[in-house]
Scaffold this motif. Structure first.
Motif, PDB file in Angstrom:
ATOM      1  N   ARG A  90       0.845  -1.203   0.000  1.00 49.83           N
ATOM      2  CA  ARG A  90       0.000   0.000   0.000  1.00 49.83           C
ATOM      3  C   ARG A  90       0.877   1.247   0.000  1.00 49.83           C
ATOM      4  NH1 ARG A  90      -5.594  -0.843   2.808  1.00 49.83           N
ATOM      5  NH2 ARG A  90      -5.870  -3.066   2.509  1.00 49.83           N
ATOM      6  N   ASN A  91       1.664   1.381  -1.049  1.00 49.59           N
ATOM      7  CA  ASN A  91       2.515   2.556  -1.207  1.00 49.59           C
ATOM      8  C   ASN A  91       2.568   2.924  -2.682  1.00 49.59           C
ATOM      9  OD1 ASN A  91       4.287   0.721  -2.407  1.00 49.59           O
ATOM     10  ND2 ASN A  91       5.609   0.579  -0.614  1.00 49.59           N
ATOM     11  N   SER A  92       3.400   3.891  -3.013  1.00 49.29           N
ATOM     12  CA  SER A  92       3.471   4.352  -4.402  1.00 49.29           C
ATOM     13  C   SER A  92       3.876   3.237  -5.353  1.00 49.29           C
ATOM     14  CB  SER A  92       4.444   5.527  -4.521  1.00 49.29           C
ATOM     15  OG  SER A  92       3.969   6.648  -3.796  1.00 49.29           O
ATOM     16  N   CYS A  95       0.869   1.190  -6.090  1.00 51.92           N
ATOM     17  CA  CYS A  95       0.001   1.911  -7.033  1.00 51.92           C
ATOM     18  C   CYS A  95       0.526   1.770  -8.460  1.00 51.92           C
ATOM     19  CB  CYS A  95      -0.091   3.389  -6.647  1.00 51.92           C
ATOM     20  SG  CYS A  95      -0.903   3.705  -5.067  1.00 51.92           S
ATOM     21  N   TRP A  99      -1.198   0.047 -11.859  1.00 53.34           N
ATOM     22  CA  TRP A  99      -1.186   0.691 -13.168  1.00 53.34           C
ATOM     23  C   TRP A  99      -0.671  -0.285 -14.229  1.00 53.34           C
ATOM     24  CZ3 TRP A  99      -2.627   5.396 -15.197  1.00 53.34           C
ATOM     25  CH2 TRP A  99      -2.099   5.730 -16.438  1.00 53.34           C
ATOM     26  N   VAL A 111       6.986   6.835 -10.511  1.00 50.38           N
ATOM     27  CA  VAL A 111       6.623   6.596  -9.112  1.00 50.38           C
ATOM     28  C   VAL A 111       7.168   7.745  -8.266  1.00 50.38           C
ATOM     29  CG1 VAL A 111       6.832   5.027  -7.144  1.00 50.38           C
ATOM     30  CG2 VAL A 111       6.673   4.111  -9.484  1.00 50.38           C
ATOM     31  N   THR A 125       2.318   8.404 -10.294  1.00 47.91           N
ATOM     32  CA  THR A 125       1.477   7.902  -9.216  1.00 47.91           C
ATOM     33  C   THR A 125       2.114   8.238  -7.883  1.00 47.91           C
ATOM     34  OG1 THR A 125       0.254   6.013  -8.332  1.00 47.91           O
ATOM     35  CG2 THR A 125       2.472   5.560  -9.167  1.00 47.91           C
ATOM     36  N   TYR A 126       1.250   8.500  -6.937  1.00 46.83           N
ATOM     37  CA  TYR A 126       1.675   8.857  -5.589  1.00 46.83           C
ATOM     38  C   TYR A 126       0.654   8.262  -4.615  1.00 46.83           C
ATOM     39  CZ  TYR A 126       2.189  11.725  -1.409  1.00 46.83           C
ATOM     40  OH  TYR A 126       2.343  12.143  -0.123  1.00 46.83           O
ATOM     41  N   ALA A 127       1.144   7.587  -3.578  1.00 47.69           N
ATOM     42  CA  ALA A 127       0.248   6.987  -2.586  1.00 47.69           C
ATOM     43  C   ALA A 127       0.281   7.798  -1.296  1.00 47.69           C
ATOM     44  CB  ALA A 127       0.666   5.551  -2.293  1.00 47.69           C
ATOM     45  N   ASP A 130      -4.503   5.276   2.217  1.00 44.07           N
ATOM     46  CA  ASP A 130      -5.050   4.230   1.348  1.00 44.07           C
ATOM     47  C   ASP A 130      -5.595   4.803   0.044  1.00 44.07           C
ATOM     48  OD1 ASP A 130      -4.410   2.015   2.867  1.00 44.07           O
ATOM     49  OD2 ASP A 130      -6.203   2.171   4.092  1.00 44.07           O
ATOM     50  N   CYS A 132      -4.417   5.851  -3.961  1.00 46.80           N
ATOM     51  CA  CYS A 132      -3.465   5.897  -5.076  1.00 46.80           C
ATOM     52  C   CYS A 132      -3.905   7.045  -5.971  1.00 46.80           C
ATOM     53  CB  CYS A 132      -3.487   4.605  -5.888  1.00 46.80           C
ATOM     54  SG  CYS A 132      -2.746   3.183  -5.088  1.00 46.80           S
ATOM     55  N   TYR A 134      -3.292   9.228  -9.450  1.00 53.76           N
ATOM     56  CA  TYR A 134      -2.721   9.096 -10.794  1.00 53.76           C
ATOM     57  C   TYR A 134      -2.838  10.462 -11.474  1.00 53.76           C
ATOM     58  CZ  TYR A 134      -2.853   4.182  -9.694  1.00 53.76           C
ATOM     59  OH  TYR A 134      -2.657   2.968  -9.078  1.00 53.76           O
TER      60      TYR A 134
END
Length: 180
Positions: A90-92, A95, A99, A111, A125-127, A130, A132, A134
Motif C-alpha cells: 500500500r505505497n506508491s 500503485c 497501473w 513513481v 502515481t503517488y500513494a 489508502d 493511489c 494518478y
C-alpha cells in the motif's frame, strides 16, 4: 525604390493586415489554451474510466477465485479484505504495480515517493494513506504544487482533506479531481 509600397502593397494595407493578424492571434490564443486543457482533461477522464473498469474486473476475479493474490502480467497483485486490488504493498510502488497490471499498453508511470518530490512529464502515481493518485502532467513540479487533472483510487473507505480537495469515498471508488 518606392518605400510607400512593399511588394505591391501600400503601407496602409500592410498595417491593416498586421492589425488583423495581431487581433486574431490575441483572440485565438486563449481558445488554443482551452483546447489543450480540454485535451488533458479528456485524456484523464478516459484513462480513469479504463482504470476503473480494470479494477472492477480484478475485484470480481478475486471474489470468484476466492484468493487474496493474483498474478496479473507477471505481477503479484494482493487484495484488501473487501477484495479491492492493492498491488504488492500500500505505497506508491503498489500503485504503480496496479497501473502496470491494468493499463497494459498505456505506457510507463513515474513513481513519486513523497509529497515534496517532483512529478515528471507524463503519468505519475503517488500513494497517501489508502489512496493511489494518478496524475498526468506536463510540468516538473512537486506533488504539493500540482494543479493538473487527476484521479484517485480509494483502497479502503476514507476521508482525507488535502490542498482544498476532499478525498472522500468508499473502497473501490475511482474519483476525478480538478476536472473543469
Amino acid at each position: 525604390m518606392d518605400v510607400s509600397k512593399v511588394k505591391g502593397y501600400t503601407l496602409i494595407e500592410l498595417i491593416v493586415v498586421i492589425v488583423i493578424v495581431g487581433t486574431l492571434s490575441v483572440t485565438s490564443a486563449p481558445v488554443f489554451i482551452y483546447i489543450a486543457d480540454d485535451a488533458e482533461t479528456s485524456q484523464t477522464i478516459s484513462t480513469m474510466s479504463a482504470f476503473k473498469n480494470g479494477l472492477h474486473l480484478l475485484h470480481v476475479k478475486s471474489i470468484v477465485s476466492g484468493t487474496d493474490t493474483l498474478d496479473i502480467n507477471n505481477t503479484q497483485i494482493a487484495f484488501s479484505g473487501d477484495g479491492w486490488p492493492v498491488g504488492s504493498s500500500r505505497n506508491s510502488q503498489g500503485c504503480a504495480e496496479l497501473w502496470d497490471a491494468l493499463m497494459d499498453g498505456v505506457g510507463d508511470i513515474n513513481v513519486v515517493q513523497t509529497y515534496s518530490n517532483n512529478l515528471q512529464p507524463g503519468w505519475n502515481t503517488y500513494a497517501h494513506q489508502d489512496i493511489c493518485a494518478y496524475i498526468n502532467t506536463h510540468e516538473d513540479v512537486p506533488v504539493a504544487e500540482n494543479d493538473a487533472p487527476h484521479f484517485v483510487y480509494l483502497i479502503d473507505d476514507m476521508s482525507f482533506p488535502g490542498r482544498g480537495l476532499n478525498y472522500d469515498g468508499k473502497a473501490g471508488d475511482v474519483i476525478a479531481y480538478r476536472i473543469e
